[in-house]
Scaffold this active site. Structure first.
Site, PDB file in Angstrom:
ATOM      1  N   ARG A  49      56.621  37.535  69.634  1.00  0.00           N
ATOM      2  CA  ARG A  49      58.078  37.366  69.648  1.00  0.00           C
ATOM      3  C   ARG A  49      58.571  37.370  71.103  1.00  0.00           C
ATOM      4  NH1 ARG A  49      59.550  41.433  71.882  1.00  0.00           N
ATOM      5  NH2 ARG A  49      61.699  40.667  71.910  1.00  0.00           N
ATOM      6  N   GLY A  50      59.892  37.101  71.224  1.00  0.00           N
ATOM      7  CA  GLY A  50      60.474  36.994  72.557  1.00  0.00           C
ATOM      8  C   GLY A  50      60.424  35.531  72.956  1.00  0.00           C
ATOM      9  N   ALA A  51      61.567  34.990  73.374  1.00  0.00           N
ATOM     10  CA  ALA A  51      61.671  33.544  73.592  1.00  0.00           C
ATOM     11  C   ALA A  51      60.577  32.982  74.510  1.00  0.00           C
ATOM     12  CB  ALA A  51      63.072  33.216  74.112  1.00  0.00           C
ATOM     13  N   ARG A  86      59.889  28.660  65.181  1.00  0.00           N
ATOM     14  CA  ARG A  86      61.137  29.442  65.258  1.00  0.00           C
ATOM     15  C   ARG A  86      62.208  28.529  65.840  1.00  0.00           C
ATOM     16  NH1 ARG A  86      61.482  35.603  66.968  1.00  0.00           N
ATOM     17  NH2 ARG A  86      63.154  35.579  65.428  1.00  0.00           N
ATOM     18  N   GLN A 187      63.419  46.147  67.558  1.00  0.00           N
ATOM     19  CA  GLN A 187      62.702  45.828  68.805  1.00  0.00           C
ATOM     20  C   GLN A 187      63.063  46.812  69.917  1.00  0.00           C
ATOM     21  OE1 GLN A 187      64.215  43.613  66.824  1.00  0.00           O
ATOM     22  NE2 GLN A 187      63.322  41.583  66.937  1.00  0.00           N
ATOM     23  N   ASP A 228      67.984  33.576  73.975  1.00  0.00           N
ATOM     24  CA  ASP A 228      67.066  32.663  73.288  1.00  0.00           C
ATOM     25  C   ASP A 228      67.442  31.209  73.542  1.00  0.00           C
ATOM     26  OD1 ASP A 228      66.779  35.316  71.689  1.00  0.00           O
ATOM     27  OD2 ASP A 228      65.029  34.079  71.237  1.00  0.00           O
ATOM     28  N   ASN A 238      71.413  35.026  71.265  1.00  0.00           N
ATOM     29  CA  ASN A 238      70.448  36.112  71.505  1.00  0.00           C
ATOM     30  C   ASN A 238      70.401  36.962  70.240  1.00  0.00           C
ATOM     31  OD1 ASN A 238      68.584  37.449  73.323  1.00  0.00           O
ATOM     32  ND2 ASN A 238      70.031  39.139  73.372  1.00  0.00           N
ATOM     33  N   LYS A 239      69.564  37.972  70.268  1.00  0.00           N
ATOM     34  CA  LYS A 239      69.339  38.823  69.089  1.00  0.00           C
ATOM     35  C   LYS A 239      70.654  39.267  68.454  1.00  0.00           C
ATOM     36  CE  LYS A 239      66.317  39.584  67.463  1.00  0.00           C
ATOM     37  NZ  LYS A 239      65.917  38.799  66.254  1.00  0.00           N
TER      38      LYS A 239
HETATM   39  O1  MRU Z   1      63.516  37.901  67.328  1.00  0.00           O
HETATM   40  P1  MRU Z   1      63.009  38.248  68.694  1.00  0.00           P
HETATM   41  O2  MRU Z   1      62.530  39.639  68.816  1.00  0.00           O
HETATM   42  O3  MRU Z   1      62.033  37.216  69.214  1.00  0.00           O
HETATM   43  O4  MRU Z   1      64.308  38.138  69.612  1.00  0.00           O
HETATM   44  C1  MRU Z   1      64.170  38.335  70.978  1.00  0.00           C
HETATM   45  C2  MRU Z   1      65.442  38.258  71.734  1.00  0.00           C
HETATM   46  O5  MRU Z   1      66.497  38.031  71.205  1.00  0.00           O
HETATM   47  C3  MRU Z   1      65.301  38.367  73.237  1.00  0.00           C
HETATM   48  O6  MRU Z   1      66.476  38.903  73.791  1.00  0.00           O
HETATM   49  C4  MRU Z   1      65.067  36.976  73.830  1.00  0.00           C
HETATM   50  O7  MRU Z   1      64.084  36.288  73.126  1.00  0.00           O
HETATM   51  C5  MRU Z   1      64.694  37.052  75.260  1.00  0.00           C
HETATM   52  S1  MRU Z   1      63.093  37.769  75.526  1.00  0.00           S
HETATM   53  C6  MRU Z   1      62.811  37.706  77.189  1.00  0.00           C
END
Ligand code: MRU
Length: 339
Positions: A49-51, A86, A187, A228, A238-239
């Site tokens: 996970r994480g963009a 995703r 997270q 994201d 974003n999240k």
């Molecule tokens: O669903 P996730 O855990 O992948 O979401 C992650 C986020 O929203 C982060 O803030 C984003 O991807 C940036 S990670 C450097």
């Protein structure tokens, strides 16, 4: 491909491994991701996970599949499947656009391998530059608030918003970090708390609903989040929960910063309304699951709404901290993200 190691990705003996981010922090399990189906499964389950990390893992897998002899046509199909894994984080699409270009080269296996390694190296460098630029905005004695996880786990480098916080801590400027637990998948509570602990950064974990009263008490000097996708008008996906923090920050006069690499920019996307928002399963809201097992607290037949991300309008953002430096609201109004 050469051996490679980041906080949560590994290439050993031409095989991709991922650190299971769903089992952390209680368990450190490295799982194989050696075919498209396996990696897509890891991405859907947020084990990867994480963009930025999603894009890098997909690129590395394609390069390894090519090295193992997959045909150009099959690689093209795998690329399309990975691209759809995703929908919100545009880093995946941006990275795969570059891999698609490499796939057109006569020696596509070599080109894909070189491109994937370049993307990993670039991400490390982008994170460094974001950390440097962002830390300049952190005043000594700052009490910062962050949401979700944007650290080394989510990138190939030191992270984005969390990289800024880590750098500011190294420079002795961080008094405390308020870590939103980040419902529903936690997270913040599982990953950011763990990463900050490893880095010896002082932090306190809070539930998402506690941010408002902390701001009202004057206990938050700035909010730092990742992204994201950043649309042409500066709106940021974003999240889920990021938007409410931005509204709170505006009301309480607290600066709200977004830290992201250029791979998160989507100039073709006019505004936040055009960003696709992933809807996720009801089980994530009706209970919780992890290395400890699964618990359900809501009624079996509870109807659930579970968008994984929300959109923060540009008007609520004090600065976009990119690898190229700090972008101001004036820059954005003047079309800085428009292409
Ligand atoms: O669903 P996730 O855990 O992948 O979401 C992650 C986020 O929203 C982060 O803030 C984003 O991807 C940036 S990670 C450097």
């Amino acid at each position: 491909m050469q051996t490679l190691q980041t906080t949560s990705l590994r290439v050993v003996d031409n095989k991709l491994w991922i650190l299971d981010q769903q089992a952390l922090p209680q368990q450190k399990n490295w799982l194989p991701a050696d075919n498209t189906e396996a990696l897509v499964g890891h991405i859907h389950a947020l084990r990867v996970r994480g963009a930025p990390l999603i894009g890098l893992s997909a690129s590395l897998l394609l390069a390894l599949l090519a090295e193992h002899g997959m045909t150009r046509d099959a690689l093209g199909q795998a690329l399309d499947v990975l691209r759809a894994a995703r929908p919100t984080a545009v880093n995946l699409m941006n990275n795969l656009d570059r891999m698609k270009q490499a796939l057109t080269q006569p020696d596509f296996a070599a080109a894909l391998g070189a491109e994937a390694l370049r993307l990993v190296q670039e991400d490390r460098e982008l994170c460094e530059r974001i950390a440097r630029a962002g830390s300049e905005l952190v005043a000594p004695g700052s009490r910062l608030l962050t949401h979700c996880n944007t650290g080394g786990l989510a990138t190939a480098g030191v992270g984005t918003a969390l990289g800024v916080i880590a750098r500011a801590h190294e420079e002795g400027k961080v008094a405390n970090v308020w870590v939103d637990e980040t419902r529903p998948l936690l997270q913040g509570g599982r990953l950011t708390a763990w990463e900050l602990g490893e880095l010896a950064v002082p932090y306190q974990l809070i539930t998402d609903s506690m941010a408002a009263s902390l701001m009202a008490q004057g206990q938050v000097d700035a909010v730092w989040v990742g992204a994201d996708r950043i649309a042409a008008n500066g709106d940021v996906a974003n999240k889920i929960g990021t938007y409410s923090l931005a509204v709170l920050a505006k009301f309480h006069n607290v600066p709200f910063y977004v830290a992201a690499p250029q791979t998160t920019l989507d100039p073709a996307c006019p505004n936040g309304a055009a960003i696709p928002i992933e809807q996720r399963s009801a089980a994530e809201v009706t209970g919780v699951a992890g290395s400890f097992g699964a618990v359900q607290w809501a009624p079996e037949d509870a109807r659930v709404y579970n968008p994984a991300f929300d959109v923060t309008p540009a008007a609520l953002i004090s600065g976009w901290v990119l690898d190229s430096g700090v972008v101001t609201p004036e820059d954005v109004a003047n079309g800085r993200f428009a292409g």
